[in-house]
Scaffold this motif. Sequence first.
Motif, short mmCIF file in Angstrom:
data_model
loop_
_atom_site.label_atom_id
_atom_site.label_comp_id
_atom_site.label_asym_id
_atom_site.label_seq_id
_atom_site.Cartn_x
_atom_site.Cartn_y
_atom_site.Cartn_z
N PHE A 48 0.85 -1.19 0.00
CA PHE A 48 0.00 0.00 0.00
C PHE A 48 0.88 1.24 0.00
O PHE A 48 2.03 1.20 0.45
N ASN A 49 0.34 2.34 -0.49
CA ASN A 49 0.99 3.63 -0.30
C ASN A 49 0.76 4.06 1.14
O ASN A 49 -0.36 3.99 1.64
N VAL A 50 1.81 4.53 1.80
CA VAL A 50 1.75 4.82 3.22
C VAL A 50 2.00 6.31 3.46
O VAL A 50 2.91 6.89 2.87
N SER A 51 1.20 6.91 4.32
CA SER A 51 1.40 8.29 4.76
C SER A 51 1.64 8.28 6.26
O SER A 51 0.87 7.69 7.02
N VAL A 52 2.71 8.95 6.70
CA VAL A 52 3.02 9.01 8.13
C VAL A 52 2.06 9.97 8.81
O VAL A 52 1.93 11.13 8.41
N ASP A 53 1.36 9.47 9.82
CA ASP A 53 0.42 10.28 10.58
C ASP A 53 1.14 10.95 11.75
O ASP A 53 1.05 12.14 11.95
N SER A 54 1.87 10.14 12.54
CA SER A 54 2.68 10.69 13.63
C SER A 54 3.85 9.75 13.89
O SER A 54 3.80 8.56 13.58
N PHE A 55 4.90 10.32 14.47
CA PHE A 55 6.10 9.55 14.77
C PHE A 55 6.71 10.11 16.04
O PHE A 55 7.07 11.28 16.10
N THR A 56 6.77 9.28 17.06
CA THR A 56 7.33 9.66 18.35
C THR A 56 8.59 8.84 18.60
O THR A 56 8.56 7.62 18.46
N VAL A 57 9.68 9.52 18.95
CA VAL A 57 10.96 8.84 19.16
C VAL A 57 11.56 9.26 20.49
O VAL A 57 11.50 10.43 20.87
N TYR A 58 12.14 8.29 21.18
CA TYR A 58 12.91 8.54 22.39
C TYR A 58 14.30 7.98 22.18
O TYR A 58 14.45 6.80 21.84
N TYR A 59 15.31 8.82 22.37
CA TYR A 59 16.70 8.38 22.23
C TYR A 59 17.30 8.22 23.62
O TYR A 59 17.06 9.04 24.49
N THR A 60 18.08 7.17 23.82
CA THR A 60 18.66 6.91 25.13
C THR A 60 20.15 7.20 25.19
O THR A 60 20.64 7.55 26.25
N LYS A 61 20.86 7.04 24.08
CA LYS A 61 22.30 7.26 24.07
C LYS A 61 22.72 7.88 22.75
O LYS A 61 22.10 7.62 21.72
N PRO A 62 23.80 8.67 22.75
CA PRO A 62 24.33 9.18 21.48
C PRO A 62 25.00 8.05 20.70
O PRO A 62 25.49 7.08 21.28
N VAL A 63 25.01 8.18 19.39
CA VAL A 63 25.56 7.14 18.52
C VAL A 63 26.82 7.67 17.84
O VAL A 63 26.78 8.73 17.21
N GLN A 64 27.92 6.95 17.97
CA GLN A 64 29.20 7.35 17.40
C GLN A 64 29.30 6.93 15.93
O GLN A 64 28.59 6.04 15.49
N VAL A 65 30.22 7.55 15.21
CA VAL A 65 30.46 7.20 13.81
C VAL A 65 31.01 5.77 13.72
O VAL A 65 31.66 5.29 14.64
N ASP A 66 30.71 5.08 12.65
CA ASP A 66 31.10 3.70 12.38
C ASP A 66 30.47 2.67 13.31
O ASP A 66 30.92 1.54 13.37
N THR A 67 29.43 3.07 14.03
CA THR A 67 28.70 2.12 14.87
C THR A 67 27.80 1.27 13.99
O THR A 67 27.07 1.79 13.14
N GLU A 68 27.85 -0.04 14.16
CA GLU A 68 26.94 -0.95 13.47
C GLU A 68 25.60 -0.90 14.21
O GLU A 68 25.56 -1.11 15.42
N VAL A 69 24.53 -0.58 13.49
CA VAL A 69 23.22 -0.47 14.11
C VAL A 69 22.24 -1.46 13.51
O VAL A 69 22.39 -1.89 12.37
N VAL A 70 21.24 -1.80 14.30
CA VAL A 70 20.14 -2.67 13.88
C VAL A 70 18.85 -1.92 14.16
O VAL A 70 18.67 -1.36 15.24
N ILE A 71 17.96 -1.89 13.18
CA ILE A 71 16.65 -1.27 13.35
C ILE A 71 15.62 -2.38 13.23
O ILE A 71 15.48 -3.00 12.17
N GLU A 72 14.92 -2.65 14.33
CA GLU A 72 13.89 -3.70 14.35
C GLU A 72 12.52 -3.05 14.27
O GLU A 72 12.16 -2.23 15.12
#
Length: 110
Positions: A48-72
């Motif tokens: 389906f075509n998707v439209s973002v209605d709202s997006f709430t984010v909480y960050y807990t720690k700063p992320v350094q360069v070259d950090t391997e990240v996973v988004i689940e």
Amino acid sequence: YSPNENGLTFYGRITPDMLGSLGTASWNAMSLLMSSAGTTTLLKKNHFNVSVDSFTVYYTKPVQVDTEVVIECNIIDMGRSFAKVEIELWSEKKRTILGKGMLSTKFLKR
């Protein structure tokens, strides 16, 4: 990316282009990555075509360069015209949570 129980899991690395003025990953860049991963999860699931209605984010720690990240991304609720996706950002090596978000979307009719 790879499929998980209720969505998709994305893998990547923080590049120097994503850095902010403090030398850590910009919150704007991280929000863009997380919201794009969430909408991609819905597109792969339903086409389906998707439209973002709202997006709430909480960050807990700063992320350094070259950090391997996973988004689940896990789809937690889906109806005929809406969906809600829980998105978690993890450090791949340390397995610590870096951010958590909730994406609420609407499906656009064709």
